[in-house]
Design an enzyme around this catalytic site. Structure first.
Site, PDB file in Angstrom:
ATOM      1  N   HIS A 116       8.375   3.568   9.533  1.00 58.37           N
ATOM      2  CA  HIS A 116       8.100   2.668  10.655  1.00 58.37           C
ATOM      3  C   HIS A 116       6.795   3.094  11.334  1.00 58.37           C
ATOM      4  CE1 HIS A 116       8.925  -0.288  13.673  1.00 58.37           C
ATOM      5  NE2 HIS A 116       8.544   0.598  14.569  1.00 58.37           N
ATOM      6  N   SER A 144       0.838  -1.207   0.000  1.00 62.45           N
ATOM      7  CA  SER A 144       0.000   0.000   0.000  1.00 62.45           C
ATOM      8  C   SER A 144       0.873   1.257   0.000  1.00 62.45           C
ATOM      9  CB  SER A 144      -0.975  -0.013   1.185  1.00 62.45           C
ATOM     10  OG  SER A 144      -0.291   0.139   2.398  1.00 62.45           O
ATOM     11  N   ASN A 145       2.014   1.206   0.648  1.00 60.65           N
ATOM     12  CA  ASN A 145       2.927   2.360   0.604  1.00 60.65           C
ATOM     13  C   ASN A 145       3.545   2.497  -0.783  1.00 60.65           C
ATOM     14  OD1 ASN A 145       3.391   3.823   3.323  1.00 60.65           O
ATOM     15  ND2 ASN A 145       3.160   1.656   3.846  1.00 60.65           N
ATOM     16  N   ASN A 203      13.363   4.678   5.317  1.00 60.57           N
ATOM     17  CA  ASN A 203      12.460   3.637   5.825  1.00 60.57           C
ATOM     18  C   ASN A 203      11.273   4.308   6.493  1.00 60.57           C
ATOM     19  OD1 ASN A 203      11.610   0.970   6.541  1.00 60.57           O
ATOM     20  ND2 ASN A 203      12.356   1.316   8.614  1.00 60.57           N
TER      21      ASN A 203
END
Ligand code: GRF
Length: 201
Positions: A108, A12-13, A106
């Protein structure tokens, strides 16, 4: 600057980043998906979006070094300037991180340094926190540790469930990650030690 997204799962990202690049919000193309899982839904998303898919499975290589060597060849061949980890379920070696120093991001799903690791949302929920959130950071050789670029909080409702919290986190991720990538691509991020600042222009 060409972007490579590394992902192992749903994607989805990946989709949010690709949409942001196609709309011109991120002024750089998503050139490559590196995926280590042949069953990942992200592969379909990449194919549909006409992004080149490199399925590189660890089990086909005798060592982590060989596995990463194959990835590096791909990145060089595709002239990648930014690596975006989006649910990539493998830890990259210090040598790999050093080679692409300050060029790996990244995301998180917690407010780092709280709740590192793969179960950040669940652990925060079970801990009973009233506020959690999302962090985008540069990758260094330690897990979920590098300099923080953007963080955004979420308050838990009185009747919050793990499911509803996960939903809120993912929705937030899909705007926060493109914003951080945009800043990187536009050369606006300055790193000084652990501190990242955003240049005005
Ligand atoms: C996201 O929650 C991200 O924060 C974490 O892995 C998840 C990936 O989700 N690193 P998706 O595959 O992008 O849907």
């Amino acid at each position: 600057m060409n972007i490579a997204v590394f992902a192992s799962g749903k994607g989805s990202n990946f989709q949010a980043i690709l949409n942001a690049a196609k709309k011109g919000f991120i002024k750089a193309p998503v050139r490559v998906l590196v995926c280590d899982n042949p069953h990942a839904a992200v592969i379909r998303k990449a194919k549909r979006g006409k992004v080149a898919v490199f399925l590189i499975e660890r089990k086909h290589f005798s060592s982590q070094k060989e596995f990463e060597r194959r990835i590096i060849e791909t990145l060089i061949q595709e002239k990648i300037g930014l690596i975006v980890l989006a649910g990539f379920m493998r830890i990259l070696s210090p040598a790999f991180v050093a080679r692409f120093k300050n060029r790996i991001l990244n995301i998180h799903p917690s407010l780092l340094p709280s709740f590192k690791g793969t179960a950040g949302i669940k652990e925060a929920f079970e801990y009973g926190v009233k506020i959690t959130g999302v962090t985008v950071h540069f990758v260094d050789e330690k897990l979920d540790h590098g300099p923080i670029i953007l963080q955004s909080p979420i308050s838990l409702a009185g009747n919050e469930s793990l499911f509803s919290l996960e939903r809120k986190i993912h929705i937030l991720e899909h705007t926060l990650y493109p914003r951080a990538i945009k800043l990187f691509v536009e050369g606006k991020l300055r790193i000084k030690g652990r501190r990242v600042t955003v240049a005005r222009r």
